[in-house]
Design an enzyme around this catalytic site. Structure first.
Site, PDB file in Angstrom:
ATOM      1  N   ARG A  47       0.807  -1.218   0.000  1.00 39.66           N
ATOM      2  CA  ARG A  47       0.000   0.000   0.000  1.00 39.66           C
ATOM      3  C   ARG A  47       0.841   1.268   0.000  1.00 39.66           C
ATOM      4  O   ARG A  47       0.462   2.269  -0.598  1.00 39.66           O
ATOM      5  CB  ARG A  47      -0.949  -0.020   1.183  1.00 39.66           C
ATOM      6  CG  ARG A  47      -1.959  -1.160   1.050  1.00 39.66           C
ATOM      7  CD  ARG A  47      -3.026  -1.023   2.063  1.00 39.66           C
ATOM      8  NE  ARG A  47      -3.927  -2.171   2.044  1.00 39.66           N
ATOM      9  CZ  ARG A  47      -4.906  -2.339   2.912  1.00 39.66           C
ATOM     10  NH1 ARG A  47      -5.116  -1.427   3.840  1.00 39.66           N
ATOM     11  NH2 ARG A  47      -5.680  -3.390   2.847  1.00 39.66           N
ATOM     12  N   ASP A 158     -15.809   7.893  10.021  1.00 39.52           N
ATOM     13  CA  ASP A 158     -14.649   7.029   9.794  1.00 39.52           C
ATOM     14  C   ASP A 158     -13.408   7.915   9.755  1.00 39.52           C
ATOM     15  O   ASP A 158     -13.475   9.096   9.394  1.00 39.52           O
ATOM     16  CB  ASP A 158     -14.784   6.249   8.480  1.00 39.52           C
ATOM     17  CG  ASP A 158     -13.885   5.011   8.458  1.00 39.52           C
ATOM     18  OD1 ASP A 158     -14.385   3.898   8.730  1.00 39.52           O
ATOM     19  OD2 ASP A 158     -12.674   5.160   8.185  1.00 39.52           O
TER      20      ASP A 158
HETATM   21  C1  LIG Z   1     -13.239  -3.264   8.575  1.00 41.84           C
HETATM   22  S1  LIG Z   1     -13.944  -1.683   8.513  1.00 41.84           S
HETATM   23  C2  LIG Z   1     -15.491  -1.969   9.345  1.00 41.84           C
HETATM   24  C3  LIG Z   1     -16.654  -1.252   8.681  1.00 41.84           C
HETATM   25  C4  LIG Z   1     -18.036  -1.557   9.274  1.00 41.84           C
HETATM   26  N1  LIG Z   1     -18.145  -1.076  10.615  1.00 41.84           N
HETATM   27  C5  LIG Z   1     -18.343  -3.036   9.188  1.00 41.84           C
HETATM   28  O1  LIG Z   1     -18.385  -3.706  10.215  1.00 41.84           O
HETATM   29  O2  LIG Z   1     -18.554  -3.534   8.090  1.00 41.84           O
HETATM   30  C6  LIG Z   1     -12.965  -0.829   9.741  1.00 41.84           C
HETATM   31  C7  LIG Z   1     -12.997   0.693   9.591  1.00 41.84           C
HETATM   32  O3  LIG Z   1     -12.427   1.265  10.760  1.00 41.84           O
HETATM   33  C8  LIG Z   1     -11.810   2.477  10.376  1.00 41.84           C
HETATM   34  N2  LIG Z   1     -10.874   2.889  11.437  1.00 41.84           N
HETATM   35  C9  LIG Z   1      -9.702   2.307  11.798  1.00 41.84           C
HETATM   36  N3  LIG Z   1      -9.138   2.980  12.809  1.00 41.84           N
HETATM   37  C10 LIG Z   1      -9.974   4.004  13.105  1.00 41.84           C
HETATM   38  C11 LIG Z   1      -9.945   5.060  14.048  1.00 41.84           C
HETATM   39  N4  LIG Z   1      -8.933   5.210  14.928  1.00 41.84           N
HETATM   40  N5  LIG Z   1     -10.959   5.955  14.057  1.00 41.84           N
HETATM   41  C12 LIG Z   1     -11.998   5.823  13.190  1.00 41.84           C
HETATM   42  N6  LIG Z   1     -12.077   4.848  12.267  1.00 41.84           N
HETATM   43  C13 LIG Z   1     -11.079   3.949  12.228  1.00 41.84           C
HETATM   44  C14 LIG Z   1     -11.144   2.138   9.049  1.00 41.84           C
HETATM   45  O4  LIG Z   1     -10.883   3.297   8.284  1.00 41.84           O
HETATM   46  C15 LIG Z   1     -12.191   1.205   8.415  1.00 41.84           C
HETATM   47  O5  LIG Z   1     -13.011   1.885   7.499  1.00 41.84           O
END
Ligand SMILES: C[S@@+](CC[C@H](N)C(=O)[O-])C[C@H]1O[C@@H](n2cnc3c(N)ncnc32)[C@H](O)[C@@H]1O
Length: 285
Positions: A47, A158
């Site tokens: 990435r 997010d």
């Molecule tokens: C795997 S996705 C989950 C999306 C959704 N909640 C689901 O369960 O399908 C995880 C998300 O967490 C976000 N994320 C990771 N660290 C974060 C943080 N410190 N604050 C806010 N979002 C975060 C990432 O950008 C990503 O879009």
């Protein structure tokens, strides 16, 4: 083996040492709480190699020097290293629980002029809050007009600006919208070229915002329901416990928290929630 193993150098465009891995992992942990152990070396390389090319750089130490001094590039590095996998109606048992156990009471409250607030925390590209809206409205497009006149809002946040932009646009590849029940898809999607565009009526109650869960939250008033699913798996135990304590503070008494299937409430905060279903918790008053 070293916790941060470098990738073998052969056939690699840029050298990637264990020290580079450690420096990137420390930076991403400090910025987002996300852990990037040695098993993620390939992911980091893949990435960030794109970012090196985009910035016209030829070594990881040069890229690290850039992210240290340039907040914009630092945000792009964090964005590149988030895992945004999601899907419409993922872990559908939460939406079923919401529809059967919570919505009847909320609908009554809204009808008598009350307020309902839901937070989709770490919503990725928006499938989670849009699935919630479809859960509430079913296939009744006229119900959306009625809901728009009531005090119902969804905050969807997010860390990653790129997924928030996708969520706001509400346009998804056909492969993605195929996960919706067929009747919902025909009620709420309009084909635009090779994409499905969600109806503005479905998008109206949702406010999409960039927000880092580890930083200060600007919201003053509490939420009735928080979805925070499949993000804490990337965090260590102290970060999870702190975040869950903050969610408890941000919920109304008796408010509901949904977490991902592989996530647990750590013992430090267990007294603040009681389990009411599969990875569904109620704040203890
Ligand atoms: C795997 S996705 C989950 C999306 C959704 N909640 C689901 O369960 O399908 C995880 C998300 O967490 C976000 N994320 C990771 N660290 C974060 C943080 N410190 N604050 C806010 N979002 C975060 C990432 O950008 C990503 O879009």
């Amino acid at each position: 083996m070293n916790a941060f193993a470098a990738l073998p150098e052969r056939e690699m465009e840029f050298a990637f040492s264990a020290a580079d891995h450690r420096a990137i992992a420390d930076l991403i942990y400090a910025e987002s709480g996300i852990l990037l152990p040695d098993t993620k070396a390939k992911l980091i390389y893949g990435r960030l190699a794109r970012r090196l090319r985009a910035c016209g750089l030829s070594t990881f130490p040069d890229y690290l020097a850039l992210v240290a001094s340039d907040a914009g590039e630092r945000a792009r590095a964090v964005d590149a290293l988030t895992t945004n996998h999601t899907a419409f109606f993922r872990e559908n048992h939460h939406f079923e629980h919401f529809r059967e156990s919570l919505w009847p009471g909320f609908a009554e409250r809204l009808a008598s002029g009350g307020r309902v607030r839901v937070w989709s925390a770490a919503c990725s590209s928006g499938e989670e809050p849009y699935s919630l809206m479809m859960t509430i409205l079913g296939t009744d497009t006229r119900a959306a007009d009625k809901l728009a006149r009531q005090d119902f809002r969804v905050l969807a946040t997010d860390l990653s600006p790129s997924v928030i932009a996708t969520a706001r646009a509400g346009r998804y590849p056909l492969d993605t919208t195929r996960a919706m029940p067929a009747a919902m898809r025909s009620a709420w999607c309009r084909r635009v070229g090779e994409m499905d565009e969600l109806s503005p009526a479905l998008r109206e109650p949702i406010a999409f915002r960039e927000l880092n869960l580890l930083r200060k939250w600007p919201m003053r008033r509490p939420f009735d329901v928080i979805f925070c699913r499949n993000v804490m798996i990337y965090f260590d135990e102290p970060t999870k416990a702190q975040l869950l304590a903050r969610f408890a503070d941000q919920l109304v008494d008796g408010g509901i928290l949904y977490i991902g299937h592989a996530e647990r409430i750590p013992p430090e905060v267990a007294a603040r929630f009681h389990c009411i279903g599969r990875t569904a918790f109620q704040k203890v008053s």
